[in-house]
Design an enzyme around this catalytic site. Structure first.
Site, mmCIF file in Angstrom:
data_model
loop_
_atom_site.group_PDB
_atom_site.id
_atom_site.type_symbol
_atom_site.label_atom_id
_atom_site.label_comp_id
_atom_site.label_asym_id
_atom_site.label_seq_id
_atom_site.Cartn_x
_atom_site.Cartn_y
_atom_site.Cartn_z
ATOM 1 N N HIS A 157 -0.621 -4.045 -0.797
ATOM 2 C CA HIS A 157 -0.423 -2.731 -1.433
ATOM 3 C C HIS A 157 1.012 -2.517 -1.887
ATOM 4 C CE1 HIS A 157 -4.388 -0.851 -0.482
ATOM 5 N NE2 HIS A 157 -4.429 -1.889 0.336
ATOM 6 N N ASP A 364 8.151 0.331 -5.841
ATOM 7 C CA ASP A 364 6.867 0.811 -5.307
ATOM 8 C C ASP A 364 5.765 -0.130 -5.761
ATOM 9 O OD1 ASP A 364 5.127 2.602 -4.012
ATOM 10 O OD2 ASP A 364 6.189 4.337 -4.815
HETATM 11 C C1 GDG Z 1 1.317 2.393 -0.431
HETATM 12 C C2 GDG Z 1 2.251 1.731 -1.467
HETATM 13 C C3 GDG Z 1 0.522 2.163 -3.211
HETATM 14 C C4 GDG Z 1 2.006 12.636 -0.019
HETATM 15 N N1 GDG Z 1 2.398 13.828 0.485
HETATM 16 C C5 GDG Z 1 1.286 14.469 0.859
HETATM 17 C C6 GDG Z 1 0.184 13.652 0.573
HETATM 18 N N2 GDG Z 1 0.662 12.545 0.033
HETATM 19 C C7 GDG Z 1 -0.211 11.458 -0.475
HETATM 20 C C8 GDG Z 1 -0.155 11.393 -1.984
HETATM 21 C C9 GDG Z 1 -0.608 9.956 -2.242
HETATM 22 C C10 GDG Z 1 -0.135 9.234 -0.976
HETATM 23 O O1 GDG Z 1 0.230 10.204 -0.009
HETATM 24 C C11 GDG Z 1 1.110 8.408 -1.261
HETATM 25 O O2 GDG Z 1 0.672 7.289 -1.964
HETATM 26 P P1 GDG Z 1 1.667 6.379 -2.798
HETATM 27 O O3 GDG Z 1 0.842 5.408 -3.559
HETATM 28 O O4 GDG Z 1 2.479 7.238 -3.683
HETATM 29 O O5 GDG Z 1 2.631 5.680 -1.753
HETATM 30 P P2 GDG Z 1 2.529 4.948 -0.278
HETATM 31 O O6 GDG Z 1 2.120 5.887 0.792
HETATM 32 O O7 GDG Z 1 3.865 4.325 -0.101
HETATM 33 O O8 GDG Z 1 1.377 3.826 -0.395
HETATM 34 C C12 GDG Z 1 1.997 2.330 -2.833
HETATM 35 C C13 GDG Z 1 -0.376 2.681 -2.097
HETATM 36 O O9 GDG Z 1 -0.053 2.077 -0.845
HETATM 37 C C14 GDG Z 1 -1.863 2.407 -2.392
HETATM 38 O O10 GDG Z 1 -2.084 1.051 -2.639
HETATM 39 O O11 GDG Z 1 0.276 2.906 -4.393
HETATM 40 O O12 GDG Z 1 2.818 1.701 -3.800
HETATM 41 O O13 GDG Z 1 3.612 1.923 -1.090
HETATM 42 O O14 GDG Z 1 -2.003 9.859 -2.325
HETATM 43 O O15 GDG Z 1 -1.004 12.359 -2.540
HETATM 44 N N3 GDG Z 1 -1.088 13.996 0.813
HETATM 45 C C15 GDG Z 1 -1.298 15.227 1.377
HETATM 46 N N4 GDG Z 1 -0.267 16.079 1.681
HETATM 47 C C16 GDG Z 1 1.037 15.747 1.434
HETATM 48 O O16 GDG Z 1 1.944 16.541 1.708
HETATM 49 N N5 GDG Z 1 -2.545 15.625 1.632
#
Ligand code: GDG
Length: 475
Positions: A157, A364
């Protein structure tokens, strides 16, 4: 249809009532697991004094889960240690934050063995096994060592780092060799796949055959398979009562000012210090924007024990205080910096209320927030996505305003452009990005990977090839 066994560090199925807060991974896997009558295996998140290997089976929302407890030392060295403090920063191009200790590496090896030994009795000959993420890179290899000839796949990921960085990890060779024990490995973007292939060819002596990496008798298909959103779930959440209430509340409190939103786990890879500096530049160099724009940065805390997290938290507290101290007036605060977790529905209402989505990680794997922001917009009057060129998502969301996240000037310039972008251009960019987000959603992602994994015309790596530790032909 063969049965699917998904394996990840944590098992994440929640009950019906919490369904909206499930991650995209949980959504994608739940559908595939239900259809194949499979199960999801991983750590329960609980600790036990002495590891027993006892598995707790549950069924939630039609998905079977099998979870184990870990010893406190396991959790500390494997999860908080090697995964979070060694691999995570190194794979996000931060050798300066990477902690290298033999204890962490030992804990990582031990827990991967424990996963393999506990999972082994549950695997049947035709099962497909799909392992997820950097916590579990060696798991496939351990299963091969125990004699499993099943088709086993792995999805990363996060980024795979360039060889020049990976070489600073003492275990770089074992880790990369372990990747080749899988039949299929998936990366979020071409850049991470290319970095892996470069290492495999130049440091392991592998050769390339089309999409495959070949080393001795090992043959692994390395594919780019970017993760997407659950588009159906998303449109439900955006139109929910809670989302609409959050959107209205923000619109009222904005008093005609434009909202810029950022949503990230509090993590050094997310570029928050540089992002705040970008807002500061905008307000310092373009005074016409003072009192016209405000930013809401949502940053729920994560991994609070690690020194690098304490440092970033202190730095952000200081810079948000400085920005507000310098620019705020009696009735305008330019930066709202909130370390809280919002519900998913609230979050989508917040995205929709924002004129600009500012997503500027320094590195990322993908970044789902960028896709969520676009998907939450009103197509008749959409906001503008400002996106880091170093997010995997930049390869897909090419109609975003792409910026260098290290440059406050670049960010300030993109903000000014986004805030003044004409409606027709905003609609055009939004339409193009939505088409991609809808076509390549989370089901597309899991089907694409599982089609490759289930492709019987491909020869599996097989158990006997790996028992000796290295494939013949490996230098
Ligand atoms: C890893 C990889 C890859 C955030 N704040 C809140 C909240 N979130 C949710 C967002 C989003 C998720 O968390 C974050 O996802 P990301 O993809 O931006 O980043 P990582 O957590 O680092 O994930 C990344 C991912 O895996 C999937 O393969 O895209 O590159 O690093 O969904 O919405 N959700 C809630 N409240 C918050 O305050 N409910």
């Amino acid at each position: 249809m063969p049965r699917l066994i998904a394996v990840s560090n944590r098992v994440q199925i929640e009950s019906q009532g919490e369904q909206r807060d499930r991650s995209a991974l949980a959504v994608a896997l739940a559908a595939a697991l239900r259809e194949s009558n499979g199960f999801w295996f991983g750590w329960s998140g609980s600790e036990i004094e002495t590891f027993t290997g006892q598995i707790t089976f549950r069924r939630m929302d039609g998905v079977a889960t099998a979870a184990i407890d870990l010893e406190p030392q396991d959790a500390r060295e494997y999860c908080d240690g090697f995964a979070s403090r060694t691999l995570w920063p190194l794979f996000h191009y931060r050798p300066d934050l990477t902690e290298i200790t033999r204890d962490f590496a030992g804990g990582y090896a031990r827990v991967n063995w424990r996963f393999a030994e506990t999972l082994a009795p549950l695997i049947e000959p035709d099962d497909l096994v799909w392992v997820h993420d950097y916590h579990l890179i060696p798991l496939g290899r351990h299963l091969r060592e125990q004699g499993f000839g099943n088709r086993i796949g792995f999805f990363l990921h996060i980024p795979w780092p360039p060889a020049s960085l990976l070489l600073s990890l003492p275990e770089h060779r074992e880790l990369a060799l372990a990747m080749l024990a899988y039949d299929v490995i998936g990366f979020q973007a071409d850049e991470w796949r290319a970095a892996f292939l470069d290492y495999a060819v130049n440091h392991l002596g592998a050769t390339l055959d089309g999409e495959h990496v070949v080393l001795g008798e090992w043959r692994t298909r390395a594919m780019v398979c970017p993760i997407g959103l659950d588009a159906d779930d998303f449109s439900g959440a955006v139109h929910s009562l809670i989302a609409r209430q959050a959107e209205t509340r923000l619109a009222v409190s904005a008093q005609g000012r434009s909202l810029v939103v950022g949503v990230d786990r509090l993590d050094p890879s997310k570029g928050l210090e540089e992002r705040f500096a970008g807002l500061e530049r905008l307000l310092a160099d373009r005074p016409e924007w003072r009192d016209k724009v405000f930013m809401l940065q949502i940053a729920p805390p994560a991994r609070e024990d690690a020194p690098s997290y304490r440092r970033i938290r202190d730095a952000l507290d200081a810079s948000s205080g400085r920005i507000n101290g310098t620019f705020a007036t009696l009735d305008w605060v330019p930066l709202h910096y909130v370390n809280q977790l919002f519900s998913r529905d609230e979050l989508f209402g917040i995205y929709r209320a924002a004129r600009v989505g500012l997503v500027t990680p320094l590195r990322d794997g993908m970044n789902l927030v960028a896709k969520e922001y676009v998907a939450a917009q009103n197509p008749a009057d959409p906001g503008v996505l400002v996106l880091s060129c170093f997010a995997g998502a930049a390869a897909q969301l090419t109609e975003a305003l792409i910026v260098n996240p290290h440059s406050p000037e670049d960010i300030a310039e993109a903000l000014a452009r986004a805030l003044t972008m004409p409606l027709a251009e905003r609609q055009e960019r939004h339409r193009a990005m939505m088409a991609g987000i809808t076509a390549q959603d989370v089901r597309w992602w899991s089907n694409r990977f599982l089609d490759a994994l289930g492709d019987n015309s491909e020869q599996t790596a097989g158990p006997c090839l790996i028992a000796s530790g290295s494939p013949s032909g490996a230098s």
